[in-house]
Scaffold this motif. Structure first.
Motif, PDB file in Angstrom:
ATOM      1  N   THR A 238       0.859  -1.190   0.000  1.00  0.00           N
ATOM      2  CA  THR A 238       0.000   0.000   0.000  1.00  0.00           C
ATOM      3  C   THR A 238       0.888   1.231   0.000  1.00  0.00           C
ATOM      4  N   PRO A 239       0.457   2.316  -0.638  1.00  0.00           N
ATOM      5  CA  PRO A 239       1.314   3.499  -0.704  1.00  0.00           C
ATOM      6  C   PRO A 239       1.354   4.265   0.604  1.00  0.00           C
ATOM      7  N   ALA A 240       2.492   4.855   0.885  1.00  0.00           N
ATOM      8  CA  ALA A 240       2.608   5.791   1.997  1.00  0.00           C
ATOM      9  C   ALA A 240       2.111   7.155   1.537  1.00  0.00           C
ATOM     10  N   TYR A 241       1.586   7.913   2.479  1.00  0.00           N
ATOM     11  CA  TYR A 241       1.036   9.231   2.161  1.00  0.00           C
ATOM     12  C   TYR A 241       1.890  10.334   2.773  1.00  0.00           C
ATOM     13  N   GLN A 242       1.858  11.487   2.133  1.00  0.00           N
ATOM     14  CA  GLN A 242       2.560  12.654   2.629  1.00  0.00           C
ATOM     15  C   GLN A 242       1.861  13.184   3.886  1.00  0.00           C
ATOM     16  N   PRO A 243       2.490  14.096   4.607  1.00  0.00           N
ATOM     17  CA  PRO A 243       1.825  14.705   5.766  1.00  0.00           C
ATOM     18  C   PRO A 243       0.556  15.445   5.344  1.00  0.00           C
ATOM     19  N   PRO A 244      -0.356  15.698   6.267  1.00  0.00           N
ATOM     20  CA  PRO A 244      -1.600  16.400   5.932  1.00  0.00           C
ATOM     21  C   PRO A 244      -1.332  17.766   5.308  1.00  0.00           C
ATOM     22  N   TYR A 245      -2.153  18.105   4.341  1.00  0.00           N
ATOM     23  CA  TYR A 245      -1.970  19.367   3.635  1.00  0.00           C
ATOM     24  C   TYR A 245      -2.700  20.525   4.306  1.00  0.00           C
ATOM     25  N   ASN A 246      -2.046  21.674   4.232  1.00  0.00           N
ATOM     26  CA  ASN A 246      -2.604  22.969   4.617  1.00  0.00           C
ATOM     27  C   ASN A 246      -2.864  23.119   6.108  1.00  0.00           C
ATOM     28  N   GLU A 247      -2.113  22.379   6.914  1.00  0.00           N
ATOM     29  CA  GLU A 247      -2.076  22.655   8.341  1.00  0.00           C
ATOM     30  C   GLU A 247      -0.936  23.640   8.600  1.00  0.00           C
ATOM     31  N   LEU A 248      -1.199  24.653   9.404  1.00  0.00           N
ATOM     32  CA  LEU A 248      -0.202  25.697   9.658  1.00  0.00           C
ATOM     33  C   LEU A 248       0.498  25.470  10.996  1.00  0.00           C
TER      34      LEU A 248
END
Length: 364
Positions: A238-248
């Motif tokens: 299964t693919p790994a995912y990047q960190p969540p987007y658009n959290e500041l």
């Protein structure tokens, strides 16, 4: 480009390198570090709700229908079809609308589509392959080829619709899907005109970085990491995912703050959007790294192309350089004082009158 723009770009670039992730339009330039633990629900992603779950209000001037269609790769796409309510019996001009990159049809593309339907066009906003309510496995992966095909498949659908004049079809691409739209129209001669709004060339930004700032050494290092991530994904199944987007976390460049203001607040948040706290797969950038999608932009001619961009958008240079490469007839419309995300949803900023007249002249 002004010295201020260059300084801002350099500052943003350094910030990204410190965090080891470039988050342009919600797309990762590279995948670094450990795999994210984000859980992507494939069943939910492919369920098509009949509820009105858009981030904009429903128009009483438009009929709305949830639809499905299939692209050339056999992936079933989900769309929202908008038709003028008080339409005559004649077949109407139609528009396929997509974008931004990492968004879903319930956000900007749906707003553009509904607004153009109010102005007399049949308009189809759709979720790209592997995202939103559209099919495709794994979830939340992008491809310059497949996503260009998604636009062409939308044209297939529109051309077969009983209310559409198939010789009067145009395309609108927003943000990263602006580049996909230009690529699709260069190849698909059925389309008579194209608008690229607040456009990103995703192949350029992923392979070269913001303002083309990535060195060969950095590019090589990124490809080394992405290549080895494939072994990890293959081993895990299964693919790994990047960190969540658009959290500041503080200290981000203004355009990242602008993205957060759209994707992570009631203004534009949608649970199915990659950019609303979800993520692309870590290896998503691989197919973009060697694939310049605007190589044949001049072949859109003699069909017209309209570029729309904000005066203060960090991404403005994408439209300016694409405009230079395009052939006549072409137009570059710079909106005074506007940022990149202003053209996502601000009705007093998006030049819908000009978009309507552009397609009104082109789709005759």
């Amino acid at each position: 480009m002004t010295n201020h723009d260059k300084t801002e770009g350099q500052r943003a670039g350094m910030h990204f390198r410190r965090r080891a992730l470039l988050k342009m339009t919600g797309a990762g330039i590279a995948a670094f570090g450990m795999a994210s633990t984000i859980s992507i629900s494939t069943a939910k992603a492919r369920t098509m709700t009949q509820d009105w779950d858009k981030v904009f209000p429903k128009s009483d001037q438009v009929d709305h229908e949830k639809i499905r269609f299939t692209n050339r790769y056999g992936i079933t796409l989900a769309g929202d079809l908008y038709l003028p309510r008080n339409r005559a019996g004649d077949r109407l001009p139609a528009l396929a609308v997509g974008g931004p990159f990492g968004a879903v049809k319930e956000q900007s593309s749906g707003l553009y589509a509904q607004t153009m339907a109010e102005r007399g066009f049949v308009a189809l906003a759709f979720d790209p392959s592997f995202t939103g309510e559209s099919g495709g496995e794994p979830r939340n992966v992008a491809s310059p080829d497949i996503n260009t095909e998604d636009f062409m498949a939308a044209v297939d659908y529109l051309g077969l619709h009983e209310r559409v004049d198939r010789e009067r079809i145009g395309v609108i691409g927003i943000c990263g899907w602006g580049g996909m739209a230009l690529n699709a129209v260069a190849a698909d001669k059925r389309v008579k005109a194209v608008v690229a709004s607040t456009m990103y060339d995703m192949t350029r930004v992923m392979s070269k970085g913001y303002n083309d700032s990535i060195s060969l050494e950095q590019r090589t290092q990124t490809l080394e990491q992405l290549s080895r991530q494939r072994w990890a994904d293959a081993e895990n199944g299964t693919p790994a995912y990047q960190p969540p987007y658009n959290e500041l976390k503080g200290g981000e460049a203004q355009f990242l703050v602008d993205y957060h203001d759209y994707y992570m607040t009631p203004r534009g948040y949608h649970a199915r959007a990659v950019n609303s706290g979800n993520a692309w797969t870590q290896t998503t950038p691989l197919s973009f790294m060697n694939m310049p999608i605007l190589s044949y932009i001049a072949e859109i001619a003699p069909r017209p192309v309209l570029f729309i961009h904000g005066e203060n958008a960090h991404s403005r240079y994408f439209s300016e350089t694409a405009y230079e490469a395009a052939a006549e007839p072409k137009e570059l419309m710079i909106i005074p004082g506007a940022s990149h995300t202003d053209l996502y949803d601000k009705m007093d900023v998006i030049p819908f009158d000009r978009i309507e007249s552009f397609f009104g002249d082109a789709l005759v």
